[in-house]
Design a protein around this motif. Sequence first.
Motif, PDB file in Angstrom:
ATOM      1  N   LYS A 121      80.848 -54.754 -44.731  1.00 49.64           N
ATOM      2  CA  LYS A 121      79.700 -55.292 -45.438  1.00 49.64           C
ATOM      3  C   LYS A 121      79.681 -56.806 -45.367  1.00 49.64           C
ATOM      4  O   LYS A 121      80.714 -57.452 -45.468  1.00 49.64           O
ATOM      5  N   THR A 122      78.517 -57.366 -45.184  1.00 50.58           N
ATOM      6  CA  THR A 122      78.326 -58.802 -45.141  1.00 50.58           C
ATOM      7  C   THR A 122      77.369 -59.177 -46.260  1.00 50.58           C
ATOM      8  O   THR A 122      76.421 -58.460 -46.525  1.00 50.58           O
ATOM      9  N   SER A 123      77.626 -60.307 -46.911  1.00 46.24           N
ATOM     10  CA  SER A 123      76.795 -60.737 -48.031  1.00 46.24           C
ATOM     11  C   SER A 123      76.290 -62.151 -47.822  1.00 46.24           C
ATOM     12  O   SER A 123      76.992 -62.998 -47.270  1.00 46.24           O
ATOM     13  N   LEU A 124      75.065 -62.397 -48.280  1.00 49.75           N
ATOM     14  CA  LEU A 124      74.452 -63.720 -48.288  1.00 49.75           C
ATOM     15  C   LEU A 124      73.794 -63.927 -49.647  1.00 49.75           C
ATOM     16  O   LEU A 124      73.280 -62.975 -50.239  1.00 49.75           O
ATOM     17  N   GLY A 125      73.747 -65.160 -50.094  1.00 45.31           N
ATOM     18  CA  GLY A 125      73.012 -65.497 -51.309  1.00 45.31           C
ATOM     19  C   GLY A 125      71.654 -66.054 -50.924  1.00 45.31           C
ATOM     20  O   GLY A 125      71.564 -67.008 -50.150  1.00 45.31           O
ATOM     21  N   LEU A 126      70.592 -65.446 -51.428  1.00 46.23           N
ATOM     22  CA  LEU A 126      69.225 -65.895 -51.139  1.00 46.23           C
ATOM     23  C   LEU A 126      68.678 -66.604 -52.371  1.00 46.23           C
ATOM     24  O   LEU A 126      68.435 -65.974 -53.405  1.00 46.23           O
ATOM     25  N   VAL A 127      68.480 -67.904 -52.283  1.00 52.43           N
ATOM     26  CA  VAL A 127      67.952 -68.668 -53.411  1.00 52.43           C
ATOM     27  C   VAL A 127      66.447 -68.468 -53.451  1.00 52.43           C
ATOM     28  O   VAL A 127      65.744 -68.678 -52.459  1.00 52.43           O
ATOM     29  N   VAL A 128      65.952 -68.020 -54.611  1.00 54.82           N
ATOM     30  CA  VAL A 128      64.538 -67.705 -54.801  1.00 54.82           C
ATOM     31  C   VAL A 128      64.018 -68.436 -56.035  1.00 54.82           C
ATOM     32  O   VAL A 128      64.797 -68.941 -56.839  1.00 54.82           O
ATOM     33  N   THR A 129      62.707 -68.468 -56.205  1.00 55.15           N
ATOM     34  CA  THR A 129      62.119 -69.140 -57.357  1.00 55.15           C
ATOM     35  C   THR A 129      62.426 -68.383 -58.645  1.00 55.15           C
ATOM     36  O   THR A 129      62.910 -68.952 -59.601  1.00 55.15           O
ATOM     37  N   ARG A 130      62.138 -67.084 -58.663  1.00 53.95           N
ATOM     38  CA  ARG A 130      62.480 -66.266 -59.828  1.00 53.95           C
ATOM     39  C   ARG A 130      62.431 -64.793 -59.448  1.00 53.95           C
ATOM     40  O   ARG A 130      61.711 -64.395 -58.534  1.00 53.95           O
ATOM     41  N   VAL A 131      63.216 -64.004 -60.160  1.00 51.55           N
ATOM     42  CA  VAL A 131      63.241 -62.558 -59.973  1.00 51.55           C
ATOM     43  C   VAL A 131      62.363 -61.949 -61.041  1.00 51.55           C
ATOM     44  O   VAL A 131      62.417 -62.338 -62.211  1.00 51.55           O
ATOM     45  N   GLU A 132      61.538 -60.995 -60.644  1.00 50.42           N
ATOM     46  CA  GLU A 132      60.582 -60.392 -61.567  1.00 50.42           C
ATOM     47  C   GLU A 132      61.086 -59.055 -62.105  1.00 50.42           C
ATOM     48  O   GLU A 132      61.508 -58.960 -63.234  1.00 50.42           O
ATOM     49  N   ASP A 133      61.008 -57.994 -61.301  1.00 45.76           N
ATOM     50  CA  ASP A 133      61.376 -56.665 -61.789  1.00 45.76           C
ATOM     51  C   ASP A 133      61.603 -55.706 -60.635  1.00 45.76           C
ATOM     52  O   ASP A 133      61.595 -56.093 -59.477  1.00 45.76           O
ATOM     53  N   ILE A 134      61.801 -54.437 -60.976  1.00 44.49           N
ATOM     54  CA  ILE A 134      61.979 -53.382 -59.983  1.00 44.49           C
ATOM     55  C   ILE A 134      60.634 -52.701 -59.767  1.00 44.49           C
ATOM     56  O   ILE A 134      59.926 -52.398 -60.724  1.00 44.49           O
ATOM     57  N   GLU A 135      60.290 -52.479 -58.512  1.00 42.61           N
ATOM     58  CA  GLU A 135      59.054 -51.779 -58.147  1.00 42.61           C
ATOM     59  C   GLU A 135      59.414 -50.469 -57.455  1.00 42.61           C
ATOM     60  O   GLU A 135      60.321 -50.439 -56.625  1.00 42.61           O
ATOM     61  N   TRP A 136      58.720 -49.404 -57.802  1.00 42.34           N
ATOM     62  CA  TRP A 136      58.827 -48.136 -57.067  1.00 42.34           C
ATOM     63  C   TRP A 136      57.760 -48.157 -55.985  1.00 42.34           C
ATOM     64  O   TRP A 136      56.590 -48.425 -56.271  1.00 42.34           O
TER      65      TRP A 136
END
Length: 185
Positions: A121-136
Amino acid sequence: MSDFTSNQNLLFSDSEAMPHQAKQQQFLKFYLEPDTKIMLPVEQITEVLKIDLIQIIPIPEMPAWVMGVHNWRGEILWMLDLGNLIGLNAWYEQENTTPNCTAIVLSTKTTEQIKEQQSEKTSLGLVVTRVEDIEWCNPDLVQSPPGAAITTEIAPFLRGYWLREDGEMILTLDGNAILAAMFKI
């Protein structure tokens, strides 16, 4: 939302209680400047972090979208400015009033096309403005955008877009393509 993994288990166990969502997948919805709504499949995400920008150590001679590295659980986590990578506003161009940033830890198995000799497994950190919620979302409903709407910067990372019933359009990115970009530098 710092322990995203434990919340993930709760969300997935509800699939039996929601038979109408049997063909649907969970996606994490987040925002990038200027007010672009994006989602990634939950199975490609390990955690959502709030970190102080001074904890990201810059690495010289890297592309502008590579912010540096961060010590995450005793491992080196490369931190990427996702907005800058896909041709939107760079993190340093935004009007930030806080020294903290939100990062999505993208973790996915690499494919042979990305790195033949690595199957872990490889991991990266993605810097974003804000996290909202989970969508189906039913992945079959993710559509290809018209060619005129795609920029050359976002094209390699874009799976398509999903148009919600309320008319909201959410771009869907490919986590493996983001990992592949990191391996090319």
